[in-house]
Motif scaffolding. Sequence first.
Motif, PDB file in Angstrom:
ATOM      1  N   ARG A   1       0.753  -1.184   0.133  1.00  0.00           N
ATOM      2  CA  ARG A   1       0.169  -0.023   0.296  1.00  0.00           C
ATOM      3  C   ARG A   1       0.933   1.225   0.046  1.00  0.00           C
ATOM      4  N   ASP A   2       2.153   0.949   0.479  1.00  0.00           N
ATOM      5  CA  ASP A   2       3.002   2.138   0.489  1.00  0.00           C
ATOM      6  C   ASP A   2       3.302   2.724  -0.520  1.00  0.00           C
ATOM      7  N   SER A   3       3.246   1.709  -1.607  1.00  0.00           N
ATOM      8  CA  SER A   3       4.225   2.424  -3.175  1.00  0.00           C
ATOM      9  C   SER A   3       2.251   2.313  -3.431  1.00  0.00           C
ATOM     10  N   ALA A   4       1.866   2.710  -3.317  1.00  0.00           N
ATOM     11  CA  ALA A   4       0.235   3.103  -3.668  1.00  0.00           C
ATOM     12  C   ALA A   4       0.080   4.095  -4.450  1.00  0.00           C
ATOM     13  N   THR A   5       1.182   5.252  -4.706  1.00  0.00           N
ATOM     14  CA  THR A   5       0.797   7.009  -4.296  1.00  0.00           C
ATOM     15  C   THR A   5       0.605   7.601  -6.345  1.00  0.00           C
ATOM     16  N   VAL A   6       0.492   8.700  -6.242  1.00  0.00           N
ATOM     17  CA  VAL A   6      -0.152   9.614  -7.223  1.00  0.00           C
ATOM     18  C   VAL A   6       1.664   9.266  -7.704  1.00  0.00           C
ATOM     19  N   ASP A   7       2.783   9.649  -7.910  1.00  0.00           N
ATOM     20  CA  ASP A   7       4.219   9.413  -8.115  1.00  0.00           C
ATOM     21  C   ASP A   7       4.028   8.346  -8.865  1.00  0.00           C
ATOM     22  N   ASN A   8       3.454   6.788  -8.164  1.00  0.00           N
ATOM     23  CA  ASN A   8       3.572   5.765  -9.281  1.00  0.00           C
ATOM     24  C   ASN A   8       2.520   5.965 -10.481  1.00  0.00           C
ATOM     25  N   LEU A   9       1.814   6.356 -10.002  1.00  0.00           N
ATOM     26  CA  LEU A   9       0.197   6.000 -11.196  1.00  0.00           C
ATOM     27  C   LEU A   9       0.790   7.187 -11.924  1.00  0.00           C
ATOM     28  N   GLN A  10       1.418   8.154 -11.728  1.00  0.00           N
ATOM     29  CA  GLN A  10       1.435   8.845 -13.431  1.00  0.00           C
ATOM     30  C   GLN A  10       2.887   7.848 -13.405  1.00  0.00           C
ATOM     31  N   ARG A  11       3.463   7.534 -13.415  1.00  0.00           N
ATOM     32  CA  ARG A  11       4.540   7.212 -14.264  1.00  0.00           C
ATOM     33  C   ARG A  11       3.949   5.644 -14.681  1.00  0.00           C
ATOM     34  N   TRP A  12       2.804   5.032 -14.398  1.00  0.00           N
ATOM     35  CA  TRP A  12       2.225   3.424 -14.692  1.00  0.00           C
ATOM     36  C   TRP A  12       1.004   4.412 -16.039  1.00  0.00           C
ATOM     37  N   ILE A  13       0.709   5.213 -16.136  1.00  0.00           N
ATOM     38  CA  ILE A  13       0.158   6.222 -17.097  1.00  0.00           C
ATOM     39  C   ILE A  13       1.003   6.656 -18.317  1.00  0.00           C
ATOM     40  N   ASP A  14       2.889   7.460 -17.899  1.00  0.00           N
ATOM     41  CA  ASP A  14       3.324   7.325 -18.978  1.00  0.00           C
ATOM     42  C   ASP A  14       3.511   6.736 -19.742  1.00  0.00           C
ATOM     43  N   CYS A  15       3.993   5.245 -18.868  1.00  0.00           N
ATOM     44  CA  CYS A  15       4.493   3.659 -19.194  1.00  0.00           C
ATOM     45  C   CYS A  15       3.346   3.256 -20.323  1.00  0.00           C
ATOM     46  N   THR A  16       2.239   3.095 -19.715  1.00  0.00           N
ATOM     47  CA  THR A  16       1.069   2.194 -20.666  1.00  0.00           C
ATOM     48  C   THR A  16       0.878   3.216 -21.872  1.00  0.00           C
ATOM     49  N   LEU A  17       0.697   4.397 -22.026  1.00  0.00           N
ATOM     50  CA  LEU A  17       0.836   5.442 -22.823  1.00  0.00           C
ATOM     51  C   LEU A  17       1.293   5.796 -24.266  1.00  0.00           C
ATOM     52  N   GLN A  18       3.009   5.586 -23.958  1.00  0.00           N
ATOM     53  CA  GLN A  18       4.501   5.871 -23.770  1.00  0.00           C
ATOM     54  C   GLN A  18       4.506   4.895 -24.951  1.00  0.00           C
ATOM     55  N   ASP A  19       4.127   3.573 -24.593  1.00  0.00           N
ATOM     56  CA  ASP A  19       4.301   2.289 -25.328  1.00  0.00           C
ATOM     57  C   ASP A  19       2.886   2.052 -26.396  1.00  0.00           C
ATOM     58  N   GLY A  20       2.290   2.753 -25.989  1.00  0.00           N
ATOM     59  CA  GLY A  20       0.850   2.582 -27.706  1.00  0.00           C
ATOM     60  C   GLY A  20       0.407   0.722 -27.316  1.00  0.00           C
ATOM     61  N   ASP A  21       0.791   0.893 -29.078  1.00  0.00           N
ATOM     62  CA  ASP A  21       0.629  -0.667 -28.768  1.00  0.00           C
ATOM     63  C   ASP A  21       1.382  -2.038 -28.982  1.00  0.00           C
ATOM     64  N   ALA A  22       3.231  -0.835 -28.774  1.00  0.00           N
ATOM     65  CA  ALA A  22       4.159  -1.834 -28.572  1.00  0.00           C
ATOM     66  C   ALA A  22       4.310  -3.321 -28.071  1.00  0.00           C
ATOM     67  N   GLY A  23       3.721  -4.787 -28.520  1.00  0.00           N
ATOM     68  CA  GLY A  23       4.459  -5.703 -27.405  1.00  0.00           C
ATOM     69  C   GLY A  23       2.678  -6.289 -26.730  1.00  0.00           C
ATOM     70  N   VAL A  24       1.574  -6.037 -27.347  1.00  0.00           N
ATOM     71  CA  VAL A  24       0.659  -6.053 -26.024  1.00  0.00           C
ATOM     72  C   VAL A  24      -0.293  -6.833 -27.136  1.00  0.00           C
ATOM     73  N   ALA A  25      -0.384  -8.001 -26.118  1.00  0.00           N
ATOM     74  CA  ALA A  25      -1.290  -9.036 -27.378  1.00  0.00           C
ATOM     75  C   ALA A  25      -2.306  -9.248 -26.067  1.00  0.00           C
ATOM     76  N   CYS A  26      -3.277  -8.575 -26.504  1.00  0.00           N
ATOM     77  CA  CYS A  26      -4.780  -8.701 -25.787  1.00  0.00           C
ATOM     78  C   CYS A  26      -5.497  -9.823 -26.043  1.00  0.00           C
ATOM     79  N   ARG A  27      -6.415 -11.058 -25.637  1.00  0.00           N
ATOM     80  CA  ARG A  27      -7.726 -11.062 -25.368  1.00  0.00           C
ATOM     81  C   ARG A  27      -9.320 -10.623 -25.068  1.00  0.00           C
ATOM     82  N   GLN A  28      -9.488  -9.059 -25.940  1.00  0.00           N
ATOM     83  CA  GLN A  28     -10.136  -9.326 -26.403  1.00  0.00           C
ATOM     84  C   GLN A  28     -10.899  -9.318 -27.827  1.00  0.00           C
TER      85      GLN A  28
END
Length: 193
Positions: free
Chosen positions: A166-193
């Motif tokens: 829980r201590d690492s569930a921070t807004v700073d980490n959230l911002q990092r997760w969002i940045d990484c997710t949006l930066q990588d786009g579709d690269a390497g994604v295997a979806c099951r949709q």
Amino acid sequence: MAIKEAVRPGGRSARVQEAVHQAVRELQTIKARDELTVPQIAERAGVTPSTIYRRWGNLSELVADVSVERMRPDEDPADTGTLAGDLLAWGQHYLEEMTSVPGQRALNDVMASAHDERRERCCRYSESLMTTLHDRALSRGETPPPICKLIDGVVAPMTYRLLYDRDSATVDNLQRWIDCTLQDGDAGVACRQ
């Protein structure tokens, strides 16, 4: 035992469920969790204890069911004008709620439930929310990553951290997760949709 109310029931069943859920929520504000009993909840809800046992099986499963409903979004997330902003606004609110004592209890209740259906409902809530944000981004002319990428890149690390670190569930980490997710786009994604 299968859970009968996979979808919101109608009529009397819906009224009983709402009355019992409301009784649990009210009692949780005035009593410690280990002081709650099925007879107290039944009395406050205006039903018999056997109704609660028949429908939920035991107190733990009832509390887990109430907790799942707490996790269901009440409304669409804020529209900030960008997918990154929408994810951050939603995520900040979610982190704030889920790091609170009631939020932590809700997460723990759901994870402790013997019924996979409750965890699946939480998963559907997340998928629905990410679909809303994804579709909104598309309508604005953005090129969002697939929904599964939003879930894997933002929702999954938040959930893991909320449950296990829980201590690492921070807004700073959230911002990092969002940045990484949006930066990588579709690269390497295997979806099951």
